[in-house]
Design an enzyme around this catalytic site. Structure first.
Site, PDB file in Angstrom:
ATOM      1  N   ASP A 123      14.606  -0.424   0.733  1.00 51.41           N
ATOM      2  CA  ASP A 123      15.330  -0.570   1.992  1.00 51.41           C
ATOM      3  C   ASP A 123      16.491  -1.541   1.773  1.00 51.41           C
ATOM      4  O   ASP A 123      17.594  -1.118   1.436  1.00 51.41           O
ATOM      5  CB  ASP A 123      14.350  -1.034   3.070  1.00 51.41           C
ATOM      6  CG  ASP A 123      14.968  -1.059   4.449  1.00 51.41           C
ATOM      7  OD1 ASP A 123      15.939  -0.323   4.694  1.00 51.41           O
ATOM      8  OD2 ASP A 123      14.479  -1.811   5.319  1.00 51.41           O
ATOM      9  N   LYS A 147       0.823  -1.186   0.000  1.00 46.29           N
ATOM     10  CA  LYS A 147       0.000   0.000   0.000  1.00 46.29           C
ATOM     11  C   LYS A 147       0.868   1.252   0.000  1.00 46.29           C
ATOM     12  O   LYS A 147       0.399   2.342  -0.272  1.00 46.29           O
ATOM     13  CB  LYS A 147      -0.903   0.026   1.252  1.00 46.29           C
ATOM     14  CG  LYS A 147      -1.823  -1.152   1.386  1.00 46.29           C
ATOM     15  CD  LYS A 147      -2.545  -1.073   2.747  1.00 46.29           C
ATOM     16  CE  LYS A 147      -3.254  -2.384   3.029  1.00 46.29           C
ATOM     17  NZ  LYS A 147      -3.694  -2.444   4.431  1.00 46.29           N
ATOM     18  N   VAL A 183      10.869   5.363   9.040  1.00 43.49           N
ATOM     19  CA  VAL A 183      10.060   6.553   8.755  1.00 43.49           C
ATOM     20  C   VAL A 183       8.620   6.183   8.404  1.00 43.49           C
ATOM     21  O   VAL A 183       8.339   5.074   7.939  1.00 43.49           O
ATOM     22  CB  VAL A 183      10.674   7.393   7.609  1.00 43.49           C
ATOM     23  CG1 VAL A 183      11.964   8.068   8.071  1.00 43.49           C
ATOM     24  CG2 VAL A 183      10.922   6.553   6.354  1.00 43.49           C
ATOM     25  N   ARG A 221      -0.002   6.448   7.584  1.00 45.90           N
ATOM     26  CA  ARG A 221       0.149   6.604   6.127  1.00 45.90           C
ATOM     27  C   ARG A 221      -0.341   7.966   5.663  1.00 45.90           C
ATOM     28  O   ARG A 221       0.108   8.488   4.656  1.00 45.90           O
ATOM     29  CB  ARG A 221      -0.649   5.527   5.376  1.00 45.90           C
ATOM     30  CG  ARG A 221      -0.162   4.102   5.576  1.00 45.90           C
ATOM     31  CD  ARG A 221      -0.868   3.167   4.587  1.00 45.90           C
ATOM     32  NE  ARG A 221      -0.694   1.757   4.891  1.00 45.90           N
ATOM     33  CZ  ARG A 221       0.362   1.026   4.531  1.00 45.90           C
ATOM     34  NH1 ARG A 221       1.353   1.579   3.866  1.00 45.90           N
ATOM     35  NH2 ARG A 221       0.431  -0.250   4.830  1.00 45.90           N
ATOM     36  N   ASP A 264       3.938   3.301   6.493  1.00 47.83           N
ATOM     37  CA  ASP A 264       3.250   2.990   7.743  1.00 47.83           C
ATOM     38  C   ASP A 264       4.144   2.295   8.749  1.00 47.83           C
ATOM     39  O   ASP A 264       5.200   1.770   8.418  1.00 47.83           O
ATOM     40  CB  ASP A 264       2.078   2.043   7.458  1.00 47.83           C
ATOM     41  CG  ASP A 264       2.567   0.623   7.158  1.00 47.83           C
ATOM     42  OD1 ASP A 264       3.457   0.467   6.288  1.00 47.83           O
ATOM     43  OD2 ASP A 264       2.109  -0.322   7.815  1.00 47.83           O
TER      44      ASP A 264
END
Ligand code: IMP
Ligand code: MG
Length: 205
Positions: free
Chosen positions: A134, A74, A182, A194, A188
Site C-alpha cells: 500500500d 496473516k 479491498v 479473509r 481483511d
C-alpha cells in the site's frame, strides 16, 4: 455454553452448525464491521490464472535453487498457499507476523515484529510474499530487517500493488490496485472476509 447456540456478549446467534469451541478460545465471535462488500475487483479465476503465471516465472528464475518463501501473516496466507503450489521447484516456507503502529487504515512506517522467522536465512534465496503493498512502508522495513540477515538473495512477491506504489521494488507483482479498500483472498477488514475467494471492495457504512 455447551448446548447453547448463543455466543455470550456478542449478541451473535449461530445456526447450530458452528462448533462450540469451549472456554479455550480467547477471541469471541465478533460482530461484522460496519459496511458492506461491494463489487468484485479481481475474480477467483483471474487470481488463479495470474498466480499460475507468477509461479511459472519464479520456477524459471529459481531453477537449481530451493527458495524460501517468507509469508507475511496473516494477509498473505491464501496467496502464499496457492503460490507455493504453482512453483515447480522445491520450496521451503516460513512466516512472519508484523504489526504496524499506524492507526486504522494508515500505516506509520513503524513496524513491530510480532512473530519472527524460525529459519536462519543467511545464504538463502528468500522470496518475501506479501498480500498488498500500500504505502510500501511495511515492505521497506521488512526488506531492511531481512537484508541485514545476509540472505544470498531477497526478492519481493506481492499479489497487489497500490497504484502509485509501483516503485516499491517488488520483482514479482500480481495486479495493480486502485485506491479502494479491498478484502478477500486473505485480506481483511478487522479480521473479517479473509475467506472470500475473490478480491472485493469493502464499502464502509
Ligand atoms: P503498507 O505498509 O502501507 O504498504 O501497508 C501494507 C499492509 O496494510 C498490508 O500488508 C495490509 O495488511 C494492509 N492493507 C493495505 N491496504 C489494504 C486493503 O485495501 N485491504 C486490506 N488490507 C490492506
Ligand atoms: Mg498485511
Amino acid at each position: 455454553m455447551r448446548g447453547s447456540n448463543a455466543h455470550p456478549g456478542t449478541g451473535f446467534l449461530t445456526s447450530g452448525r458452528v462448533p462450540d469451541l469451549g472456554s479455550a478460545t480467547v477471541r469471541r465471535v465478533s460482530s461484522l464491521p460496519a459496511g458492506s462488500i461491494g463489487r468484485t475487483v479481481i475474480a477467483a479465476d483471474v487470481l488463479a490464472a495470474r498466480v499460475s503465471e507468477l509461479g511459472a516465472q519464479i520456477t524459471e528464475d529459481y531453477r537449481d535453487r530451493r527458495p524460501l518463501l517468507v509469508g507475511v501473516l496473516k494477509g498473505a496466507f491464501v496467496f502464499m498457499s496457492d503460490l507455493a503450489r504453482a512453483i515447480d521447484v522445491p520450496v521451503e516456507l516460513d512466516f512472519m507476523a508484523v504489526s504496524s503502529y499506524g492507526t486504522g487504515t494508515t500505516s506509520s512506517g513503524v513496524v513491530r515484529i510480532v512473530k519472527d522467522l524460525e529459519t536462519d536465512i543467511e545464504g538463502r534465496d528468500v522470496i518475501l510474499v506479501e498480500d498488498i503493498v500500500d504505502s510500501g512502508l511495511t515492505l521497506a522495513y521488512l526488506r531492511r530487517v531481512l537484508g541485514d540477515r545476509k540472505p544470498a538473495s531477497l526478492e519481493i512477491c506481492a499479489l497487489l500493488v497500490r497504484e502509485g506504489a509501483e516503485d516499491s521494488g517488488a520483482k514479482y507483482s500480481g495486479f495493480p490496485i486502485p485506491p479502494d479498500f479491498v478484502v478477500g483472498y486473505g485480506l481483511d477488514v478487522a479480521e473479517h472476509y479473509r475467506e472470500l475467494d475473490a478480491i472485493r471492495v469493502f464499502e464502509p457504512a
